[in-house]
Design a protein around this motif. Structure first.
Motif, PDB file in Angstrom:
ATOM      1  N   ARG A 134       3.263  -3.025  -7.643  1.00  0.00           N
ATOM      2  CA  ARG A 134       2.434  -3.741  -6.681  1.00  0.00           C
ATOM      3  C   ARG A 134       1.693  -4.827  -7.456  1.00  0.00           C
ATOM      4  O   ARG A 134       1.383  -4.640  -8.634  1.00  0.00           O
ATOM      5  CB  ARG A 134       1.425  -2.826  -5.986  1.00  0.00           C
ATOM      6  N   SER A 187      -0.151  -6.506  -2.973  1.00  0.00           N
ATOM      7  CA  SER A 187       1.047  -6.868  -2.218  1.00  0.00           C
ATOM      8  C   SER A 187       1.773  -5.594  -1.792  1.00  0.00           C
ATOM      9  O   SER A 187       1.409  -4.480  -2.176  1.00  0.00           O
ATOM     10  CB  SER A 187       1.964  -7.731  -3.092  1.00  0.00           C
ATOM     11  N   GLU A 188       2.811  -5.793  -1.013  1.00  0.00           N
ATOM     12  CA  GLU A 188       3.682  -4.658  -0.705  1.00  0.00           C
ATOM     13  C   GLU A 188       4.340  -4.179  -2.005  1.00  0.00           C
ATOM     14  O   GLU A 188       4.482  -4.937  -2.963  1.00  0.00           O
ATOM     15  CB  GLU A 188       4.748  -5.091   0.292  1.00  0.00           C
TER      16      GLU A 188
END
Length: 1182
Positions: free
Chosen positions: A704, A722-723
């Motif tokens: 991540r 983030s994803e």
């Protein structure tokens, strides 16, 4: 006051006009002050009306049809509907007004259709009639789609399809949506789109477009209504040729290709008319396969800058269209098989607008009256006239002449007073204006108050008012008290309304002024008084500030002003042109004190332009400054991962607010949640101008990312993570680094390396393959071992031979890249030979040069570290007995054959050996070499004392230096007279030629004088450093053995010894001392013990006793501050003091020297020091 003289500057006063808020009327307002003097009748004027269009929304409770007017007498109201008389009082459903105006209210009783129509209001009194603009009352009907049965539409793949919506009419704006029964929007793209007419167009139909629930929804937002059309069915038949197309590749070989054609608009050209200010929307929807692309051009010139291409290129949108946007536009739809185009001829039109609006006016009886009315528009408006709401032909007048855009009343009289209406119309609208025309004669009425006081500031402008109402217009003149003439000059300007403007006011303008108004009906006059003041000026203005959020900002504002306004001055602050209300709870952070604005705990909302206003009753000054609030950048937003490849990923973000400090860098961090959850490490740092970064990734990791900005204030908060992105396992990308080859034992080789970090494993099952072979053995096979640890020991190796080594990582997915080969050596052994031909060359009495023959490399058994020289002092050459002194050592790195050994003691005998060393240790030492150092100068004399101090002489005693460094030849004694000031006497030298001397008597000294003595021991090479001593002679002879300090005290205090108070004090001290002695004696006898001090007194130390006898003379332990004129040599044979020991004070550690002998390493051994510490180290230069 009498008025006389010439008429002076005159002004024909125009009529004062004020316009009401109603667009279609202008009123002639007679001031209330005039009306208070006389009852003047006024024509009616419309002051308020409803908007031109009223929509009866069903959710409103009622609808107000407004009409208000003024006049004298009060006007009466009547209405027309659709051109016919309409009396609201006759309909009981309508509600009357509460304010006495012509307004009536239509309640929403559910049946409004009969009230729909166009209304107009008439306001009349006996002088005339004013009319309102037309008011259209619209009762909307609920729009509905007709109930119908729609047959399914069947087409083949690739053919265009149009699903028609045909929405019902209703109150705009209208919004069309195409959805399924399940309210899922039909996705639009270059192939599928909704037209401006609401139809759903397919440039080419595909099999996946088949469905039975295409629904058109029409939304009328102003009436809060959405209606739905009957669902439509579309069936797209398969051509049966799809077998040739690759899976997932579309239908490149299965659909019949076709060149573009236009589904909308039809034909080759369209003429578009729209009103200026509206939005121009041109649309081209094309059919064809492959799907055509649409381009827009403007024939003969480029598209306007405001032009926007929308709906996947199918719509050209120009907002707020203007006259210059007229012209010819062209859309062109193209694919690989051809193109189709359409021309749009755009004409921009305008509703009527006033160029010259008819103005209300008062004219005197018998004059000609001009009423002008000019309007523009496209198409050109038609002008029509009314008088009192009636057509001109219904109210004939012999003196009235009508032209296209004006009316002239010749020799008008009071009966011509009326309200004239001018109406301009074209197809886009109608505008109407009322003009009140009054024909009357009035004497002047000065509305401005008499004897007004005016104050002005030097250099500024002041206006003295004289507002007058009359018919015919009055002639206005102004004069000053000290002159009968009218005021004239470039600084005086008479306005149309009678006001006198004085610019660049001077002190001489102060005084009384008079205004006179005259016409044929009479005259009036008023006076005004003008006072001149000092200007208000901000002398210390606020300055721009750039400040960190959360701190305190402070603006200063100091001004100078006329002192007569001391209690009337006002200072206040503005923020962005809005006054800061200090008593407002929203402004609790502001504090103003003595012209200083303080803003505590500054936040972003405090940023802006701050203005300080200092206002007096007559003027003001303003100064402004900007407050810029800085902070670390806000966290970036909308982190997005793209270009995922397993080995890398592209990270994009939107920067946060930089808070007035440019972002210089972005810090990208990553979290690997499998191995180190919650721990963020920096991955990369990019410049502040970047909004994306390509990040290299390890395999078999769950990543991540987050980003934070950096500016001059600091690093901001990180973004939201983030994803996550999990990379697949793969072989390692790198091999171990920092490989170290060591040999701790002669027949072993230790191999160590820095292991790969867990994230660098790239997958499970990490191992290392260690490969090695002896260098120079040709193509001999590598010896290989696979281990999981990060070290390996090779046993049974020859001593100190080179090996080629490489280490390669692998995991379950495979091997890392081929590793590089490094060369290392097996273990070392001690050198087996000593240097030969060791020789010593004496350089000076403290430094020798040592040389030797190098040890052969075959005897080193390892990598040569260098050579070590060990030496020790055997004896001083003054002593016959030898002893093994403290051992010293110096290390000289590298391959060398000589070195310098410093720090030796002069006039001494030394022994020295040399040995080689390598990484394992020292080899055997060479045969000892004995050498002697030459004679040097002596060390400092250890003890120097003054004794037997008399009026004209002093005896000195001393002990010889601990290290004479040669054969003593005598001593050099020097002395000089010193005072408490910096002035000193000449330096006198005495040579003591007896080396065994230890005492000396100095005669012929001055009584009661302070001297400083210097004593040096000497050899044949010169004299050593001096030891100093200070002493003062006595005023008279002192018995031998009497302490010089006691004498000094006696001489100092002799002056007060005869005082009575002093004798009493001494007696008291003696008595107390006696009591203490008795107490101590009793205590000692009680215990049967004696103190250590008494033991020392029984066995005194001769040397210590000598040091303490002459307590008056001070023993100097340092001569850091030489006296002015001191230490001048009187002996020609004195030599510089030996400085050989000043290279370095060597301790127990080893020291290294360069080849030339300069210090680079370690020195072993402690420098020999004398047993008695010398208390003077000043060197005297001969």
């Amino acid at each position: 006051m009498r008025w006389s003289g010439r008429p002076g500057v005159a002004l024909f006063l125009g009529v004062v006009l004020s316009f009401s808020g109603t667009p279609g009327s202008s009123s002639l307002d007679i001031p209330l002050e005039v009306l208070s003097h006389m009852n003047i009748e006024q024509l009616p004027t419309i002051t308020a009306q409803s908007p031109n269009t009223m929509i009866a929304f069903p959710f409103d409770e009622s609808y107000s049809m407004r009409c208000a007017a003024k006049g004298n007498p009060e006007p009466e109201f009547r209405w027309t509907k659709n051109g016919q008389e309409f009396d609201p009082d006759q309909d009981p459903r309508l509600l009357p007004p509460e304010d006495g105006s012509g307004t009536f209210i239509i309640p929403n009783n559910g049946n409004l259709s009969e009230f729909q129509g166009i209304y107009r209001c008439y306001a009349s009194n006996k002088l005339g009639t004013a009319i309102s603009e037309e008011i259209e009352f619209v009762v909307p009907h609920v729009p509905k789609f007709p109930k119908e049965k729609i047959d399914p539409i069947e087409v083949e793949e690739g053919q265009p399809v149009t699903l028609k919506c045909n929405p019902p009419k209703g109150i705009p704006p209208l919004q069309i949506y195409w959805m399924t029964i399940g309210l899922q929007h039909i996705e639009q793209d270059e192939r599928v789109s909704i037209g401006l007419n609401g139809n759903l167009y397919f440039a080419n139909a595909l099999e996946r477009d088949s469905r039975r629930d295409y629904c058109c929804f029409a939304s009328f937002s102003r009436i809060r209504t959405i209606v739905q059309k009957t669902a439509m069915s579309l069936v797209v038949r398969n051509t049966g040729l799809k077998t040739d197309s690759a899976p997932g590749s579309g239908f490149a070989n299965s659909i019949l290709k076709s060149k573009p054609s236009l589904l909308s608009p039809p034909g080759v050209q369209t003429y578009t008319h729209l009103v200026k200010g509206q939005a121009l929307m041109l649309e081209c929807i094309a059919a064809g396969y492959p799907t055509p692309k649409v381009e827009w051009i403007r024939v003969g010139q480029g598209l306007p800058d405001r032009a926007i291409v929308e709906n996947h290129g199918k719509v050209l949108h120009i907002p707020n269209v203007q006259q210059e946007d007229e012209g010819q536009y062209k859309c062109k739809a193209k694919n690989g098989h051809g193109e189709a185009s359409h021309f749009f001829h755009v004409t921009v039109e305008e509703p009527p607008q006033w160029t010259t609006r008819p103005e209300s006016q008062i004219s005197m009886i018998g004059s000609d009256v001009l009423i002008k009315c000019v309007a523009t528009g496209n198409p050109k408006p038609t002008i029509s006239w009314r008088v009192n709401g009636l057509a001109l032909n219904e109210v004939p007048a012999a003196n009235r002449k009508v032209f296209d855009n004006k009316i002239i009343l010749e020799r008008a009289n009071s009966s011509d007073s009326a309200v004239y209406q001018c109406e301009a119309s074209n197809k886009h609208g109608t505008i109407l204006a009322n003009a009140n025309i009054m024909i009357m004669n009035l004497p002047p009425v000065i509305v401005t108050e008499d004897s007004l006081q005016y104050s002005a500031v030097q250099g500024k402008t002041i206006v003295l008012h004289c507002k007058t109402f009359s018919s015919p217009p009055s002639v206005i003149t102004w004069s000053k008290e000290d002159s009968a003439d009218s005021v004239t000059g470039p600084r005086f300007f008479l306005h149309d309304n009678g006001s006198l403007e004085i610019s660049a006011v001077e002190e001489g303008d102060m005084g009384e002024y008079s205004c006179i108004a005259k016409n044929r009906e009479g005259s009036r006059a008023i006076t005004a008084f003008l006072d001149i003041k000092e200007p208000t000026k901000i002398v210390d203005p606020p300055m721009d500030l750039r400040i960190l959020v959360g701190t305190t900002a402070q603006f200063v504002c100091q001004a100078e002003f006329d002192r007569s306004f001391n209690h009337e001055m006002e200072t206040y602050w503005l923020k962005d042109s809005v006054v800061i209300a200090l008593n407002d709870t929203e402004n609790m952070g502001y504090l103003v004190d003595d012209g200083i604005l303080q803003i505590a705990n500054v936040s972003y909302s405090d940023q802006g332009r701050y203005s300080c206003v200092v206002r007096s009753p007559v003027d003001q000054d303003i100064a402004s400054a900007h407050l810029i609030v800085t902070d670390v950048p806000d966290a970036p937003e909308d982190l997005m991962l793209s270009e995922l490849s397993g080995k890398s990923v592209k990270l994009k973000w939107i920067p946060g607010d930089d808070h007035n400090s440019s972002t210089t860098a972005f810090v990208i961090e990553f979290e690997e949640s499998q191995r180190e959850p919650g721990i963020w490490r920096e991955a990369q740092r990019v410049p502040g101008s970047h909004t994306s970064a390509l990040l290299k990734l390890h395999g078999h990791a769950d990543y991540r990312f987050r980003v934070s900005g950096v500016n001059e204030v600091g690093q901001g908060r990180p973004s939201e993570p983030s994803e996550s992105y999990k990379t697949p396992a793969r072989a390692p990308d790198k091999n171990p680094e920092n490989i170290k080859i060591e040999g701790h034992l002669p027949h072993e080789m230790d191999i160590n390396w820095e292991p790969l970090a867990p994230i660098e494993h790239n997958g499970p099952g990490l191992e290392y393959k260690v490969s090695y072979r002896q260098q120079g053995t040709g193509d001999e096979d590598w010896q290989e071992h696979v281990v999981k640890r990060h070290s390996f020991i090779v046993k049974g190796t020859p001593t100190f031979v080179p090996y080629e080594i490489k280490i390669q990582a692998r995991n379950h997915k495979g091997w890392a890249p081929e590793p590089r080969v490094i060369v290392g050596y097996s273990g070392e052994d001690f050198p087996s030979a000593a240097p030969d031909d060791v020789a010593v060359e004496v350089v000076n009495n403290t430094l020798v040069k040592v040389s030797w023959a190098r040890v052969h490399k075959d005897k080193l058994h390892g990598r040569l570290g260098g050579y070590r020289v060990n030496w020790w002092r055997l004896r001083s050459l003054l002593a016959s007995k030898k002893s093994h002194g403290e051992k010293h050592a110096l290390t000289f790195p590298g391959d060398r054959s000589h070195a310098l050994v410093p720090g030796l003691r002069p006039f001494s005998e030394y022994s020295l050996i040399v040995m080689a060393f390598n990484g394992r240790g020292n080899g055997p030492g060479s045969h000892p070499v004995t050498f002697r150092t030459p004679e040097g100068v002596p060390d400092q004399i250890s003890v120097l004392r003054t004794m037997d101090i008399k009026k004209h002489s002093v005896s000195l005693s001393w002990s010889p230096p601990v290290e004479p460094n040669g054969v003593l030849t005598g001593y050099l004694l020097q002395y000089q007279l010193i005072n408490d000031t910096e002035e000193v006497g000449p330096l006198v030298s005495v040579n003591v030629s007896d080396p065994d001397a230890s005492k000396w008597l100095l005669p012929d000294l001055e009584a009661m004088s302070k001297y400083k003595f210097y004593l040096r021991a000497c050899t044949r090479l010169g004299c050593g450093p001096a030891t100093s001593e200070e002493c003062a002679t006595t005023p008279e002879a002192t018995p031998t053995g009497t302490s010089s300090r006691n004498f000094s005290l006696a001489s100092i205090h002799g002056g007060i010894s005869t005082q009575g108070w002093f004798i009493g004090l001494m007696c008291a001290v003696a008595l107390l001392t006696l009591i203490l002695l008795i107490a101590c004696f009793v205590n000692r006898n009680k215990g049967g013990k004696y103190s250590v001090k008494e033991k020392e007194d029984l066995h005194p130390d001769v040397e210590s006793q000598g040091m303490n006898d002459d307590t008056f003379c001070e023993y100097s332990d340092n001569d850091e501050k030489p006296l002015k004129g001191s230490l001048h040599s009187t002996s020609g044979d004195m030599k510089p003091a030996d400085s050989g020991d000043s290279l370095v004070d060597y301790g127990e550690e080893e020291a290294q020297f360069n080849e030339d002998g300069s210090f680079i390493g370690e020195y072993t051994g402690r420098k020999e020091k004398p047993s008695t510490e010398n208390k003077a180290n000043t060197q005297i230069t001969a």
